[in-house]
Scaffold this motif. Structure first.
Motif, short mmCIF file in Angstrom:
data_model
loop_
_atom_site.label_atom_id
_atom_site.label_comp_id
_atom_site.label_asym_id
_atom_site.label_seq_id
_atom_site.Cartn_x
_atom_site.Cartn_y
_atom_site.Cartn_z
N VAL A 55 0.94 -1.16 -0.16
CA VAL A 55 -0.05 0.01 -0.18
C VAL A 55 0.97 1.53 -0.01
O VAL A 55 0.65 2.24 -0.74
N ILE A 56 1.96 1.22 0.73
CA ILE A 56 2.89 2.24 0.81
C ILE A 56 3.43 2.52 -0.41
O ILE A 56 3.40 3.68 -0.87
N VAL A 57 4.06 1.42 -0.95
CA VAL A 57 4.58 1.59 -2.33
C VAL A 57 3.70 2.00 -3.35
O VAL A 57 4.18 2.96 -4.40
N ALA A 58 2.38 1.70 -3.32
CA ALA A 58 1.57 1.89 -4.39
C ALA A 58 0.91 3.49 -4.58
O ALA A 58 0.55 4.06 -5.53
N SER A 59 1.06 3.94 -3.25
CA SER A 59 0.41 5.32 -3.04
C SER A 59 1.12 6.25 -2.78
O SER A 59 0.97 7.71 -2.66
N LEU A 60 2.51 6.30 -2.92
CA LEU A 60 3.61 7.03 -2.67
C LEU A 60 3.66 8.04 -3.72
O LEU A 60 3.71 9.21 -2.98
N HIS A 61 3.43 8.04 -4.73
CA HIS A 61 3.50 9.00 -5.81
C HIS A 61 2.08 9.66 -6.29
O HIS A 61 1.77 10.52 -6.76
N ARG A 62 1.01 8.74 -5.64
CA ARG A 62 -0.40 8.93 -6.17
C ARG A 62 -1.22 9.81 -5.08
O ARG A 62 -1.38 10.89 -5.26
N VAL A 63 -1.20 9.28 -3.96
CA VAL A 63 -2.04 9.86 -2.94
C VAL A 63 -0.96 10.05 -1.55
O VAL A 63 -1.00 8.86 -0.91
N SER A 64 -0.39 11.09 -1.31
CA SER A 64 0.39 11.02 -0.03
C SER A 64 -0.23 10.96 1.11
O SER A 64 0.41 10.46 2.09
N VAL A 65 -1.48 11.38 1.45
CA VAL A 65 -2.17 11.18 2.53
C VAL A 65 -2.34 9.82 2.97
O VAL A 65 -2.04 9.34 3.95
N ILE A 66 -2.52 8.83 1.90
CA ILE A 66 -2.73 7.37 2.49
C ILE A 66 -1.37 6.92 2.54
O ILE A 66 -1.32 5.79 3.46
N SER A 67 -0.49 7.36 1.82
CA SER A 67 0.80 6.59 2.10
C SER A 67 1.39 6.97 3.57
O SER A 67 1.96 6.22 4.22
N TRP A 68 0.91 8.26 3.95
CA TRP A 68 1.50 8.67 5.50
C TRP A 68 0.55 7.88 6.47
O TRP A 68 1.40 7.50 7.46
N ILE A 69 -0.67 7.88 6.07
CA ILE A 69 -1.43 6.83 6.98
C ILE A 69 -0.92 5.63 7.04
O ILE A 69 -0.83 4.99 8.35
N ALA A 70 -0.71 5.10 5.87
CA ALA A 70 -0.03 3.37 6.11
C ALA A 70 1.21 3.52 6.51
O ALA A 70 1.56 2.39 7.42
N VAL A 71 2.10 4.43 6.52
CA VAL A 71 3.40 4.39 7.36
C VAL A 71 3.06 4.60 8.68
O VAL A 71 3.67 3.81 9.34
N VAL A 72 2.18 5.03 9.36
CA VAL A 72 1.93 5.20 10.80
C VAL A 72 1.29 3.82 11.03
O VAL A 72 1.75 3.26 12.16
N VAL A 73 0.34 3.30 10.24
CA VAL A 73 -0.31 2.04 10.78
C VAL A 73 1.04 0.83 10.75
O VAL A 73 1.02 0.25 11.53
N GLU A 74 1.76 1.09 9.74
CA GLU A 74 2.86 0.35 9.54
C GLU A 74 3.69 0.12 10.74
O GLU A 74 4.29 -0.93 11.06
N ALA A 75 4.04 1.41 11.39
CA ALA A 75 4.69 1.54 12.65
C ALA A 75 4.21 0.71 13.58
O ALA A 75 4.90 0.15 14.44
N VAL A 76 2.88 0.87 13.93
CA VAL A 76 2.27 0.26 14.95
C VAL A 76 2.20 -1.21 14.71
O VAL A 76 2.47 -1.91 15.63
N VAL A 77 2.27 -1.81 13.42
CA VAL A 77 2.06 -3.13 13.14
C VAL A 77 3.40 -3.86 13.44
O VAL A 77 3.55 -4.76 13.98
N VAL A 78 4.48 -2.83 13.12
CA VAL A 78 6.05 -3.47 13.26
C VAL A 78 6.10 -3.57 14.81
O VAL A 78 6.98 -4.59 15.46
N LEU A 79 5.54 -2.64 15.65
CA LEU A 79 5.82 -2.50 17.05
C LEU A 79 5.06 -3.87 17.70
O LEU A 79 5.66 -4.54 18.54
N SER A 80 3.72 -3.93 17.03
CA SER A 80 3.07 -5.07 17.55
C SER A 80 3.76 -6.50 17.15
O SER A 80 3.97 -7.40 18.03
#
Length: 98
Positions: A57-82
């Motif tokens: 999701v991060i890679v696919a939305s990186l150049h298209r919709v930056s808001v979604i990629s930033w949300i995905a990065v935050v969620v990814e951080a939570v998932v990696v911590l979990s």
């Protein structure tokens, strides 16, 4: 993955398994502890799958919709911590079993 003890648990016992897996210093029966040990690799595998999906999701939305990629990065951080927490707890429960 062997989940026979976990699958044989009632709904109430499964809540106790989750509590025993995710929290430290929880008093539990040997059945709950065995189920939590079996649940550990399953939890780790599921979190790895979610983390991999979020990378897509991060890679696919990186150049298209930056808001979604930033949300995905935050969620990814939570998932990696979990994921880190799940690996630590899984190892700790296995050590207690030995």
């Amino acid at each position: 993955m062997k989940l026979d003890v976990y699958r044989s648990c009632s709904r109430h016992e499964k809540r106790q398994v989750l509590e025993a897996f995710w929290h430290t210093n929880v008093e539990s029966s040997s059945r709950i502890h065995d189920a939590a040990v079996q649940y550990g690799p399953y939890a780790v595998a599921c979190l790895v799958a979610v983390a991999a999906e979020l990378v897509v999701v991060i890679v696919a939305s990186l150049h298209r919709v930056s808001v979604i990629s930033w949300i995905a990065v935050v969620v990814e951080a939570v998932v990696v911590l979990s994921l880190w927490r799940a690996v630590v707890r899984s190892r700790a429960l296995k050590r207690e079993l030995a």
